[in-house]
Design an enzyme around this catalytic site. Structure first.
Site, mmCIF file in Angstrom:
data_model
loop_
_atom_site.group_PDB
_atom_site.id
_atom_site.type_symbol
_atom_site.label_atom_id
_atom_site.label_comp_id
_atom_site.label_asym_id
_atom_site.label_seq_id
_atom_site.Cartn_x
_atom_site.Cartn_y
_atom_site.Cartn_z
ATOM 1 N N HIS A 468 0.617 -1.419 0.186
ATOM 2 C CA HIS A 468 0.043 -0.192 0.176
ATOM 3 C C HIS A 468 1.123 1.079 0.014
ATOM 4 O O HIS A 468 0.448 1.888 -0.871
ATOM 5 C CB HIS A 468 -0.988 -0.377 1.720
ATOM 6 C CG HIS A 468 -1.686 1.196 1.288
ATOM 7 N ND1 HIS A 468 -3.172 1.619 1.188
ATOM 8 C CD2 HIS A 468 -1.678 2.512 1.932
ATOM 9 C CE1 HIS A 468 -3.722 2.174 0.912
ATOM 10 N NE2 HIS A 468 -2.930 3.444 1.501
ATOM 11 N N GLU A 469 1.907 1.104 1.012
ATOM 12 C CA GLU A 469 2.044 2.157 1.208
ATOM 13 C C GLU A 469 3.176 2.424 -0.552
ATOM 14 O O GLU A 469 3.586 3.738 -0.462
ATOM 15 C CB GLU A 469 3.418 1.928 2.113
ATOM 16 C CG GLU A 469 2.669 2.434 3.794
ATOM 17 C CD GLU A 469 1.520 3.330 3.472
ATOM 18 O OE1 GLU A 469 2.108 5.057 2.767
ATOM 19 O OE2 GLU A 469 0.323 3.320 4.257
ATOM 20 N N HIS A 472 1.706 4.710 -2.935
ATOM 21 C CA HIS A 472 1.815 5.852 -2.654
ATOM 22 C C HIS A 472 3.367 6.264 -2.871
ATOM 23 O O HIS A 472 3.195 7.371 -4.123
ATOM 24 C CB HIS A 472 0.990 6.126 -1.531
ATOM 25 C CG HIS A 472 0.719 5.776 -1.153
ATOM 26 N ND1 HIS A 472 -0.029 6.940 -1.326
ATOM 27 C CD2 HIS A 472 -0.475 5.321 0.219
ATOM 28 C CE1 HIS A 472 -2.011 6.828 -0.655
ATOM 29 N NE2 HIS A 472 -1.657 6.014 0.928
ATOM 30 N N HIS A 475 3.587 6.671 -6.504
ATOM 31 C CA HIS A 475 2.330 7.822 -7.010
ATOM 32 C C HIS A 475 3.823 9.011 -6.990
ATOM 33 O O HIS A 475 3.855 9.729 -8.261
ATOM 34 C CB HIS A 475 1.667 8.099 -6.490
ATOM 35 C CG HIS A 475 0.427 8.777 -7.181
ATOM 36 N ND1 HIS A 475 -0.925 9.559 -6.256
ATOM 37 C CD2 HIS A 475 0.319 9.593 -8.638
ATOM 38 C CE1 HIS A 475 -0.961 9.624 -7.240
ATOM 39 N NE2 HIS A 475 -1.004 9.842 -8.002
#
Length: 676
Positions: A468-469, A472, A475
């Site tokens: 998940h991180e 990010h 991105h």
């Protein structure tokens, strides 16, 4: 005194010189950087030339660079490596930063220049990105008080100053309460049920504190295994209730008044700016647009998920009664019996999975997935200064071998690190007038530490957290944008969770798992049988988990989407909201709001719904990959475009460019097992 924060960073990739920075450097650095930023703004404001995009909008984008650099270093470390002195400095400098921000946003002459450019935008031959930046700058003024009278501007300044201090105090209180509690176990029988890794960690925590026995804390790697496996029901209850008392006790760290003040001040601020509620103000710049849209979205999901959740808890209650004669299942029983039922239904336990998820392998696995999708590569380097020896640093290269980003990875709990997991940046990307600056991105987590005998082995939940991180982080690392304020994760808040939640999907795919799920002792790749069990169990208790997430979103909207709240008694207020989602008996003297850092310390006020909103997007997006192949190069290239565009395009337009149509909730409901 030489101040490394004020000098040019003569380091590899101009990375932060952490080991040279001392606490005494921060305050003078902030003071000088604020003065420098003021001068830069004055030069723009007093420019005798007619306002143009370059001498006003672009000049504003370039101003305050040193202040931004210092702020990112200080406030990132205040979350990941803080101490009493840093917390004191944060309290001292935050009002000055708030005041400077308002000096800019409420500067009438500066706004007149921005407005002049905005009204003549069609004559400037702007690129799409420049036009988007202009729109953002103009709205930034109009939405933050530029059109107010002087009296209201002063009220706004005072409110913003108070809010910055209250948010800091809220976070410091939660951290103190998390660190202050420890459950000391001296009788080995009270460890019954705990897996070896959890016992080893408890022993290591005790040794670190010079305590005889074992220590369980409120940090996730300690708290979660105990709630999941410990057979001693009384101790589970004690730990659960301690967690529910964080910042809700009769001591100096109580956050009740902070919550009330933050909510009241946010509401006042919104009203001064002409909005009905804080939620109306926030959501104007979100995909959802209005509180009604958010509430309709949450309540629609609630109606769909609640029947499934009720059946799940009914089944769990029968199971607990059957095996342990538990008459009334309590909240502190949920994780324990859910784990046992999961083992029974799927012959799958976290203990069985953990040996296949050594932290180093999972990290490399996330890198390998990114390489297969986008051709980017990661190389560990030891020439980058670190703020803690536990941090690992990587050079990230594109498919042509060009430098893309620095990546810092900080994985283990410390007393100076706040709980949870997050991605942040020490520097954002920009490329103005050919001066390319690539980002410096950081992932911060609180995973199970290695012990003397065992490396760090992750629970499956920790595996998905890392992915998940990392989503990010991608991105943040991949921008192909000109302006920093539109780069990376500088997108609408209900869009920012799409890349992170999208990447979690790879943790369930055999083709991806075989890249990194290898037994830490034998090197054996995770058996297909286990992969099938992981996939089969993916929607286990999903109805209950959905209700839990919805309860947080509804609580957030109740605080911020109403202007007639009675907050005299926060516990009564919170319980009233949770009634529609609660499936367990009420726990007296317990509170979630006082440690709800996402909305009272982080940036999620009126935005917690975005996790579920983005789940609709991520499920729909990954369904596209499943149709074409989870590593399909053409689909991956489209997703790369979505990631690298940052905030330069309206999110829904960007999503439709990638997917070919608007998202629907069908894929999410199917994945979560919530569709009949």
């Amino acid at each position: 005194m030489n101040n490394p924060l004020l000098e040019k960073f003569d380091t590899p990739f101009e990375s932060a010189p952490f080991t040279k920075i001392k606490n005494e450097h921060y305050k003078p650095a902030f003071e000088e950087a604020i003065e420098l930023a003021k001068k830069e703004i004055d030069e723009i404001t007093n420019n005798p030339e007619n306002p143009t995009f370059e001498n006003t909008i672009e000049a504003m984008e370039l101003s305050g660079e040193k202040l931004g650099q210092i702020s990112s270093i200080f406030f990132n470390l205040n979350s990941a490596e803080t101490n009493d002195e840093m917390q004191k400095i944060a309290q001292e400098v935050s009002p000055s930063l708030s005041e400077f921000g308002n000096d800019v946003r409420l500067n009438e002459k500066l706004f007149e220049r921005v407005k002049a450019v905005y009204e003549q935008k069609d004559s400037f031959n702007l690129t799409d990105e420049q036009a988007y930046l202009l729109e953002k700058k103009y709205k930034g003024f109009s939405r933050n008080g530029a059109n107010l009278n002087n009296e209201d501007k002063e009220k706004l300044r005072d409110i913003d100053k108070q809010l910055s201090m209250l948010s800091l105090q809220f976070g410091q209180n939660v951290l103190a309460e998390t660190n202050n509690f420890q459950l000391v176990i001296t009788d080995e029988k009270d460890l019954k049920g705990l897996p070896d890794y959890a016992i080893e960690q408890a022993k290591a925590d005790a040794e670190e504190k010079n305590i005889t026995g074992w220590v369980i804390t409120l940090q996730a790697p300690s708290f979660i295994p105990f709630m999941q496996y410990a057979e001693n029901r009384e101790l589970r209850e004690k730990l659960f209730k301690a967690n529910g008392l964080k910042a809700y006790q009769d001591n100096e760290y109580n956050n009740e008044e902070n919550v009330k003040k933050i909510v009241a001040l946010r509401h006042q601020r919104a009203q001064i700016l002409g909005y009905f509620t804080h939620a109306d103000y926030i959501l104007e710049e979100r995909m959802a647009k209005t509180p009604k849209t958010v509430l309709d979205f949450l309540n629609d999901l609630l109606a769909k998920a609640k029947p499934f959740a009720e059946k799940e808890i009914e089944e769990l209650s029968k199971f607990a009664k059957e095996i342990d004669h538990i008459d009334v299942l309590q909240r502190w029983d949920h994780a324990y019996y859910a784990e046992k039922l999961k083992q029974k239904k799927f012959s799958l336990s976290e203990e069985e999975l953990k040996p296949y998820f050594q932290l180093e392998n999972v990290t490399q696995g996330a890198f390998d997935v990114a390489t297969k999708l986008f051709g980017i590569t990661f190389k560990e380097i030891n020439t980058i200064d670190k703020y803690n020896d536990e941090v690992t640093t990587y050079e990230v290269l594109d498919k042509h071998g060009n430098f893309l980003s620095l990546l810092y990875a900080d994985f283990f709990p410390r007393s100076g690190k706040r709980p949870g997991a997050w991605m942040t940046s020490f520097r954002e990307a920009s490329n103005i007038n050919g001066n390319s600056k690539r980002p410096h991105i950081s992932i911060v987590c609180n995973f199970t530490k290695p012990t003397k005998d065992t490396p760090s082995l992750l629970t499956f939940q920790e595996v998905t957290t890392l992915f998940h991180e990392f989503g990010h982080a991608l991105h943040g690392m991949l921008p192909n944008t000109v302006y920093e304020s539109l780069a990376g994760t500088n997108v609408y808040w209900d869009f920012v969770e799409l890349p992170s939640q999208f990447f979690e999907n790879y943790c369930y795919e055999p083709e991806a798992l075989k890249l990194f799920a290898k037994h830490y002792k034998t090197g054996e790749i995770i058996p297909q049988e286990l992969i099938e069990k992981v996939k089969a169990s993916a929607s286990f208790m999903e109805g209950f988990q959905t209700l839990r997430q919805l309860s947080f979103g509804l609580l957030d909207m109740s605080y911020h989407g109403n202007n007639d709240n009675n907050l005299d008694n926060l516990q009564v207020f919170e319980k009233d909201i949770f009634k529609q989602t609660d499936l367990y008996p009420e726990v007296e003297n317990s509170m979630m709001s006082t440690s709800f850092s996402h909305i009272f310390q982080g940036g999620y006020s009126s935005g917690y719904y975005s996790y579920k909103w983005a789940e609709v997007l991520d499920a729909d997006a990954f369904a596209f990959f499943q149709e074409t192949g989870i590593f399909n190069p053409e689909t991956a290239q489209k997703f790369y475009k979505l990631l690298s565009s940052g905030g330069t395009i309206e999110p829904m337009k960007l999503y439709e460019e990638f997917r070919g149509n608007k998202p629907t909730p069908d894929a999410l409901l199917k994945r979560a097992g919530l569709a009949n």
